[in-house]
Design an enzyme around this catalytic site. Structure first.
Site: not given
Length: 325
Positions: A15, A121, A124, A179, A197, A294
């Site tokens: 990320v 953001e 989730v 990933g 989440k 991803g």
């Protein structure tokens, strides 16, 4: 704050790298990544022009850094970094659903006690701006139910098992290589990731901190070849579905593999895609579909939060009504 903002980034994994790549496509934004804190400095880094450190204090105690972006997989360390950054009056963006989902009572206090923004953001819906939607326009529609596919890893694995007849192990290994799944996939496949989440969405939708201890969880590991054949024979697919709804004043939650038919909007949501439906009393059902896993989808969600921070955005949630046991 200064017109040009400096960012301190925690984590440079999938990320973190996705975020830096997304940021490069927006050179007009008045920000620079000042420092990146990682566990190991000995690993080869492609972005040699960036400054790396293994000392969190270099970011947290640096008065020149305006915004802290937390993208690590250690929930305990993430909580410490976020709290320290907020105390030091820095804006914070996080993608750590485990930390946020399991610490919502503390998160509720952070929102009321600190004047800086705390946005998440990317924790989730990956590339789906669902927290922003639930916290904004949909909040005034009186939300009654949230249902969808909230874990791209599990959906990818089940899709490969059903479309290409892969074994669970082969599909998991492929998801990890791409990933989509963590090296330790327990949170993804067990349903715990999706339950975290759901708890975040429930907090924003219902204004309540909800304990997930009573949430019904069933791992996708329990899905057998026989289950898949039966579903196919019935013209259905098995999907990892997360549901939370208000029933008679209480909240019911479940995350489990379920059979869905072609009439269900989740039927055609395959691979790493996520999908979420929000049922409201005022305007009916709202559905959002997008990439749920991803580097770039999640990194782009972080970037959108960065834009919101720059515009002075804060979540509408002020104080949780109560804690539900």
């Amino acid at each position: 704050m200064k017109n040009h903002k400096k960012i301190g980034l925690f984590g440079f994994g999938t990320v973190g790298q996705g975020f830096t790549e997304a940021l490069k496509k927006h050179p007009h934004l008045p920000v620079d990544i000042e420092k990146i804190c990682v566990k190991r400095l000995d690993l080869p880094r492609i972005n040699h022009e960036l400054y790396f450190t293994d000392n969190p204090s270099e970011i947290l105690d640096d008065s020149d850094i305006d915004i802290v972006i937390e993208l690590i997989d250690d929930a305990n360390a993430a909580k410490q970094f976020v709290e320290s950054a907020l105390i030091n009056k820095k804006h914070v963006i996080s993608a750590n659903k485990k930390m946020i989902g399991e610490s919502l009572d503390q998160v509720a206090l952070w929102h009321t006690e600190h004047s800086t923004s705390f946005l998440y953001e990317a924790a989730v819906g990956g590339g789906i701006p669902i927290v922003h939607s639930v916290d904004g326009f949909l909040k005034n529609q009186e939300i009654t139910k949230i249902r969808g596919i909230l874990n791209g890893s599990s959906n990818y694995i089940l899709t490969q098992m059903q479309q290409n007849k892969w074994t669970y192990e082969k599909a998991l290994n492929d998801a990890q290589k791409k990933g989509f799944a963590e090296s330790n996939p327990v949170l993804d496949v067990s349903g715990m990731d999706a339950s975290n989440k759901l708890s975040i969405l429930a907090y924003h939708a219902f204004g309540e901190v909800t304990s997930m201890k009573s949430c019904e969880l069933k791992s996708i590991e329990e899905v057998t070849e026989t289950d898949i054949k039966k579903a196919k024979h019935q013209g259905k697919k098995i999907k990892p579905i997360a549901t939370i709804e208000k029933i008679n004043g209480g909240i019911h939650c479940s995350v489990k593999p379920e059979k869905v038919g072609p009439q269900d909007y989740l039927f055609s949501v395959d691979f790493e895609n996520n999908a979420i439906s929000i049922d409201t009393l005022t305007s009916g059902q709202h559905i959002a579909i997008g990439k749920g896993a991803g580097a770039l989808p999640t990194g782009s969600a972080v970037l959108e939060d960065l834009k919101r921070v720059l515009s002075g955005h804060r979540y509408a949630v002020k104080e949780a009504k109560k804690v539900l046991a």
